[in-house]
Structure formats: structure tokens, C-alpha cells
Design an enzyme around this catalytic site. Structure first.
Site, mmCIF file in Angstrom:
data_model
loop_
_atom_site.group_PDB
_atom_site.id
_atom_site.type_symbol
_atom_site.label_atom_id
_atom_site.label_comp_id
_atom_site.label_asym_id
_atom_site.label_seq_id
_atom_site.Cartn_x
_atom_site.Cartn_y
_atom_site.Cartn_z
ATOM 1 N N GLN A 70 -3.938 3.454 1.316
ATOM 2 C CA GLN A 70 -4.321 3.480 2.738
ATOM 3 C C GLN A 70 -4.452 4.941 3.164
ATOM 4 O O GLN A 70 -3.452 5.670 3.169
ATOM 5 C CB GLN A 70 -3.249 2.789 3.578
ATOM 6 N N GLU A 74 7.456 0.686 5.077
ATOM 7 C CA GLU A 74 6.829 -0.349 5.903
ATOM 8 C C GLU A 74 6.968 -1.690 5.182
ATOM 9 O O GLU A 74 6.938 -1.746 3.949
ATOM 10 C CB GLU A 74 5.339 0.002 6.068
ATOM 11 N N HIS A 120 0.830 -1.212 0.000
ATOM 12 C CA HIS A 120 0.000 0.000 0.000
ATOM 13 C C HIS A 120 0.856 1.250 0.000
ATOM 14 O O HIS A 120 2.061 1.202 0.252
ATOM 15 C CB HIS A 120 -0.968 0.020 1.189
ATOM 16 N N HIS A 159 3.915 7.210 3.791
ATOM 17 C CA HIS A 159 4.845 6.076 3.712
ATOM 18 C C HIS A 159 4.472 5.174 2.545
ATOM 19 O O HIS A 159 3.373 5.268 2.004
ATOM 20 C CB HIS A 159 4.843 5.270 5.016
ATOM 21 N N GLU A 210 -8.262 4.386 9.717
ATOM 22 C CA GLU A 210 -7.779 4.189 8.351
ATOM 23 C C GLU A 210 -8.832 3.578 7.458
ATOM 24 O O GLU A 210 -9.750 2.898 7.919
ATOM 25 C CB GLU A 210 -6.548 3.282 8.358
#
Ligand code: MC0
Length: 153
Positions: free
Chosen positions: A60, A134, A7, A84, A43
Site C-alpha cells: 500500500q 493495523e 498489506h 505500518h 493510496e
């Protein structure tokens, strides 16, 4: 092995309004929503496509639920935008240890709970050319859900 974009995390001030924008502008629908108390976010996951390792790729959207959350701090400093990127892997434990061995700071000693019961960890943005990164292993239930969807085609 990192096999896909899991994502792209986008920080926003108002989750509902941002979801409306993504729906009205691109036609993306919400696949999943949750509050992750540990991470301090509400989220929405907008599923973009399935991938051939059994996972999927999402946008996301992240709204902070606490003033002291990392996303609230980031929004204060930067305003809305890409917060991110997340790479998908079948084995976040092994991949994060390998990456740690290459001198990149991995932020958690053990992966933590992420969206949809995934297991996640983060790499420090200062070690990744300014990108908070991530690593995600999807929960088995979501992987098999996608696999059965694709094998029926
Ligand atoms: C901070 N920095 C970033 C950044 N956040 N750079 C790029 N992208 C980001 N998102 C930079 C700052 O500008 C600063 O640079 C330096 O890193 C230190 O930042 P700070 O503002 O002083 O903040 P720290 O050090 O307290 O925390 C930064 C750190 C933190 C990356 C360690 O944000 C963190 O632990 N993040 C991982 C968890 C997270 O973000 N959770 C929210 C998503 P300068 O040059 O000014 O020194 S949760 C999620 O996504 C879950 C639900 C899921 O996917 O399932």
C-alpha cells in the site's frame, strides 16, 4: 484470528513516481487507488498475491493529502519508508477487543473504513515494539472476488 499479511503501508512524497518505481523495478501493477479523506491519504494498492483465507496481500503506497494527516507528520519526521504493517482477519471487531484486553492500545473504539471498503483499526506503535500495526477485515466483495477466482482454477 490473524491469518495473513494484508498489506505493508509505505509512506511516500509522490504517489505516481513511487508507483512507477514499483512497476518498473518489480513489475507490480496497481490493483486499486483511492483517496481516504478521513485518513488524509491518497493510496495505491499493488496486489502481490491471493491467500488461502480468501483475502490477498498488498503493498500500500500512501501519499498525504493534507498537512495535518498522520502520514504527513510521519514523513516530516522520518522521510519515506515503511509506515505500518497490516494483519488480515475475518473479524476485526473480535480480534481488536481481544488484543485490547491484553493491554495494547487500540486506537479506535469501533473499526473505521479502510481501503476498498475494508474495516480497519490500528494498534499504538509504542505498545507494539515501535511498529504501527493495523488490523483489517476485507470487504466481502473482495473476498468473494478472490474465492471465485481461485475456485475456477
Ligand atoms: C508515530 N510513531 C510511530 C509511527 N507514527 N512509530 C512507528 N510507526 C509509525 N507509523 C511514534 C512517533 O515516532 C512518536 O514516538 C510516537 O509514536 C507519537 O507519535 P507522534 O508523531 O507524536 O504522533 P501522534 O501521537 O499524534 O500519532 C501517532 C499515532 C497516529 C500512531 C497515534 O499516527 C495514528 O493515529 N495512526 C493511525 C492512523 C494512520 O496512521 N493512518 C494513515 C494510514 P516518540 O518516541 O518520538 O515519542 S491510513 C491506512 O492505512 C488506510 C487507508 C488503510 O490501510 O486502509
Amino acid at each position: 484470528m490473524l491469518t495473513r499479511i494484508d498489506h505493508i503501508g509505505i509512506a511516500c512524497f509522490d504517489l505516481d513516481k513511487t508507483v512507477d518505481f514499483y512497476r518498473a523495478t518489480y513489475g507490480f501493477e496497481v490493483f486499486h487507488t483511492e483517496v481516504n479523506e478521513e485518513q488524509g491519504v491518497r493510496e495505491a494498492m499493488l496486489r502481490i498475491n491471493g491467500t488461502d483465507d480468501g483475502g490477498a496481500s498488498y503493498i500500500q503506497l500512501l501519499e498525504p493529502v493534507r498537512e495535518d494527516s498522520t502520514v504527513a507528520k510521519w514523513l516530516d519526521k522520518n522521510g519515506e519508508g515503511v509506515h505500518h504493517i497490516a494483519f488480515g482477519t475475518a473479524d476485526v471487531d473480535t480480534d481488536s477487543e481481544e488484543i485490547r484486553g491484553r493491554g495494547v492500545r487500540v486506537l479506535y473504539d469501533e473499526p473505521r473504513r479502510g481501503s476498498m471498503d475494508s474495516r480497519i483499526t490500528f494498534l499504538h506503535p509504542k505498545d507494539c515494539h515501535g511498529v504501527l500495526t493495523e488490523l483489517v477485515t476485507a470487504a466481502a466483495s473482495h473476498t468473494s472476488e478472490y474465492s471465485s477466482a481461485t475456485t475456477s482454477h
